[in-house]
Design a protein around this motif. Structure first.
Motif, PDB file in Angstrom:
ATOM      1  N   GLU A   1     -28.279 -59.117 -13.082  1.00 47.39           N
ATOM      2  CA  GLU A   1     -29.046 -58.605 -14.222  1.00 47.39           C
ATOM      3  C   GLU A   1     -28.360 -58.973 -15.547  1.00 47.39           C
ATOM      4  O   GLU A   1     -29.023 -59.379 -16.514  1.00 47.39           O
ATOM      5  CB  GLU A   1     -29.197 -57.084 -14.088  1.00 47.39           C
ATOM      6  CG  GLU A   1     -30.307 -56.466 -14.933  1.00 47.39           C
ATOM      7  CD  GLU A   1     -29.851 -56.122 -16.342  1.00 47.39           C
ATOM      8  OE1 GLU A   1     -28.651 -55.872 -16.516  1.00 47.39           O
ATOM      9  OE2 GLU A   1     -30.704 -56.108 -17.250  1.00 47.39           O
ATOM     10  N   SER A   2     -27.016 -58.876 -15.563  1.00 44.13           N
ATOM     11  CA  SER A   2     -26.275 -59.246 -16.781  1.00 44.13           C
ATOM     12  C   SER A   2     -26.485 -60.708 -17.120  1.00 44.13           C
ATOM     13  O   SER A   2     -26.642 -61.084 -18.285  1.00 44.13           O
ATOM     14  CB  SER A   2     -24.776 -58.995 -16.591  1.00 44.13           C
ATOM     15  OG  SER A   2     -24.525 -57.623 -16.525  1.00 44.13           O
ATOM     16  N   ALA A   3     -26.462 -61.556 -16.076  1.00 49.15           N
ATOM     17  CA  ALA A   3     -26.616 -62.998 -16.293  1.00 49.15           C
ATOM     18  C   ALA A   3     -28.049 -63.369 -16.648  1.00 49.15           C
ATOM     19  O   ALA A   3     -28.303 -64.366 -17.319  1.00 49.15           O
ATOM     20  CB  ALA A   3     -26.171 -63.760 -15.039  1.00 49.15           C
ATOM     21  N   LEU A   4     -28.984 -62.543 -16.201  1.00 53.98           N
ATOM     22  CA  LEU A   4     -30.406 -62.874 -16.361  1.00 53.98           C
ATOM     23  C   LEU A   4     -30.878 -62.769 -17.811  1.00 53.98           C
ATOM     24  O   LEU A   4     -31.979 -63.162 -18.145  1.00 53.98           O
ATOM     25  CB  LEU A   4     -31.219 -61.914 -15.474  1.00 53.98           C
ATOM     26  CG  LEU A   4     -32.615 -62.319 -15.051  1.00 53.98           C
ATOM     27  CD1 LEU A   4     -32.592 -63.636 -14.279  1.00 53.98           C
ATOM     28  CD2 LEU A   4     -33.234 -61.230 -14.165  1.00 53.98           C
TER      29      LEU A   4
ATOM     30  N   ALA B   1     -26.234 -62.753 -22.349  1.00 49.82           N
ATOM     31  CA  ALA B   1     -26.888 -63.386 -23.501  1.00 49.82           C
ATOM     32  C   ALA B   1     -26.369 -62.800 -24.812  1.00 49.82           C
ATOM     33  O   ALA B   1     -26.109 -63.527 -25.771  1.00 49.82           O
ATOM     34  CB  ALA B   1     -28.393 -63.218 -23.389  1.00 49.82           C
ATOM     35  N   SER B   2     -26.180 -61.472 -24.828  1.00 48.52           N
ATOM     36  CA  SER B   2     -25.720 -60.842 -26.071  1.00 48.52           C
ATOM     37  C   SER B   2     -24.287 -61.265 -26.396  1.00 48.52           C
ATOM     38  O   SER B   2     -23.854 -61.187 -27.544  1.00 48.52           O
ATOM     39  CB  SER B   2     -25.831 -59.319 -25.971  1.00 48.52           C
ATOM     40  OG  SER B   2     -24.883 -58.826 -25.063  1.00 48.52           O
TER      41      SER B   2
ATOM     42  N   GLU C   1     -25.095 -68.316 -22.084  1.00 46.16           N
ATOM     43  CA  GLU C   1     -26.456 -68.589 -21.641  1.00 46.16           C
ATOM     44  C   GLU C   1     -26.433 -69.331 -20.311  1.00 46.16           C
ATOM     45  O   GLU C   1     -25.893 -70.415 -20.200  1.00 46.16           O
ATOM     46  CB  GLU C   1     -27.198 -69.388 -22.715  1.00 46.16           C
ATOM     47  CG  GLU C   1     -27.403 -68.536 -23.970  1.00 46.16           C
ATOM     48  CD  GLU C   1     -28.201 -69.249 -25.041  1.00 46.16           C
ATOM     49  OE1 GLU C   1     -28.711 -70.343 -24.762  1.00 46.16           O
ATOM     50  OE2 GLU C   1     -28.293 -68.693 -26.143  1.00 46.16           O
ATOM     51  N   VAL C   2     -26.976 -68.674 -19.311  1.00 44.22           N
ATOM     52  CA  VAL C   2     -27.049 -69.285 -17.973  1.00 44.22           C
ATOM     53  C   VAL C   2     -28.427 -68.987 -17.395  1.00 44.22           C
ATOM     54  O   VAL C   2     -29.129 -68.086 -17.866  1.00 44.22           O
ATOM     55  CB  VAL C   2     -25.971 -68.713 -17.013  1.00 44.22           C
ATOM     56  CG1 VAL C   2     -24.584 -69.191 -17.376  1.00 44.22           C
ATOM     57  CG2 VAL C   2     -26.029 -67.183 -17.001  1.00 44.22           C
ATOM     58  N   LYS C   3     -28.804 -69.783 -16.404  1.00 43.98           N
ATOM     59  CA  LYS C   3     -30.055 -69.505 -15.704  1.00 43.98           C
ATOM     60  C   LYS C   3     -29.715 -69.166 -14.257  1.00 43.98           C
ATOM     61  O   LYS C   3     -29.617 -70.054 -13.408  1.00 43.98           O
ATOM     62  CB  LYS C   3     -30.967 -70.741 -15.748  1.00 43.98           C
ATOM     63  CG  LYS C   3     -31.658 -70.909 -17.082  1.00 43.98           C
ATOM     64  CD  LYS C   3     -32.761 -71.946 -16.987  1.00 43.98           C
ATOM     65  CE  LYS C   3     -33.428 -72.111 -18.347  1.00 43.98           C
ATOM     66  NZ  LYS C   3     -33.998 -73.437 -18.529  1.00 43.98           N
TER      67      LYS C   3
END
Ligand SMILES: Cc1cc2nc3c(=O)[nH]c(=O)nc-3n(C[C@H](O)[C@H](O)[C@H](O)COP(=O)(O)OP(=O)(O)OC[C@H]3O[C@@H](n4cnc5c(N)ncnc54)[C@H](O)[C@@H]3O)c2cc1C
Length: 157
Positions: free
Chosen positions: A61-64, A69-70, A74-76
């Motif tokens: 969820e953190s990576a999503l 992001a904050s 930035e990763v997918k």
């Protein structure tokens, strides 16, 4: 008939800690567990696996798009549920094997099967193959945990 100072029925956190402590105190002790593995609800299906999956889910969820992001990362991310479940299963296996190790270290006999009281100071154990054994004990500790009545009715463990 095997004779013990203490027979503990149930190999969950209540039972395995009692059995290990009894072994450490020099008592001849057995722990009867009906599941294939030690550790009870907590290690097999409760606390530990749920926390392993929660931890992985929170990172996902953190990576999503949450915290990552904050923070300018930035990763997918791509969910690999099979790997998540494998990692959870490996954690559970390591923990239940850890209890097995502590049993061996503290001379606790692991009696595989379902136990029931069979008179004063006696526990009858039915193994998965239907064979029966009788244990005699000066002291019996009942640490069988609990389960919802619907699950018990359906024979689910
Ligand atoms: C999804 C989930 C998450 C949880 N998360 C947490 C958490 O984060 N923190 C927390 O503190 N607690 C948590 N719990 C609660 C925790 O799992 C229980 O409090 C704990 O397992 C109770 O330990 P116990 O030894 O009393 O019983 P159990 O862990 O249920 O162990 C009893 C054992 O006895 C065996 N048994 C029963 N009858 C017999 C018999 N007649 N003969 C032989 N063996 C028998 C059973 O097979 C079982 O292995 C969670 C529970 C669930 C379901």
């Amino acid at each position: 008939m095997s004779v013990y100072d203490v027979v503990v029925i149930g190999g969950g956190p209540g039972g395995y800690n009692a059995a290990i402590r009894a072994g450490q105190l020099g008592l001849k002790v057995a722990c009867v567990e009906g599941r294939e593995t030690l550790g009870g609800t907590c290690l097999n299906v409760g606390c530990m696996p749920s926390k392993a999956l929660l931890h992985a889910s929170e990172l996902y969820e953190s990576a999503l798009g949450g915290e990552f992001a904050s923070l300018g990362i930035e990763v997918k991310p791509q969910l690999n549920l099979a790997q998540m479940m494998k990692q959870k299963d490996e954690s559970v296996a390591a923990l239940t094997k850890g209890v097995e190790f502590l049993f061996r270290k503290n001379k606790v006999d692991w009696i595989k099967g379902w136990g029931r009281l069979d008179g004063a100071g006696r526990v009858r154990v039915t193994a998965a193959d239907g064979s029966e054994a009788e244990l005699q004990a000066k002291h019996i500790v009942i640490a069988t945990g609990s389960e919802p009545t619907a699950a018990a009715r359906n024979g689910y463990r």
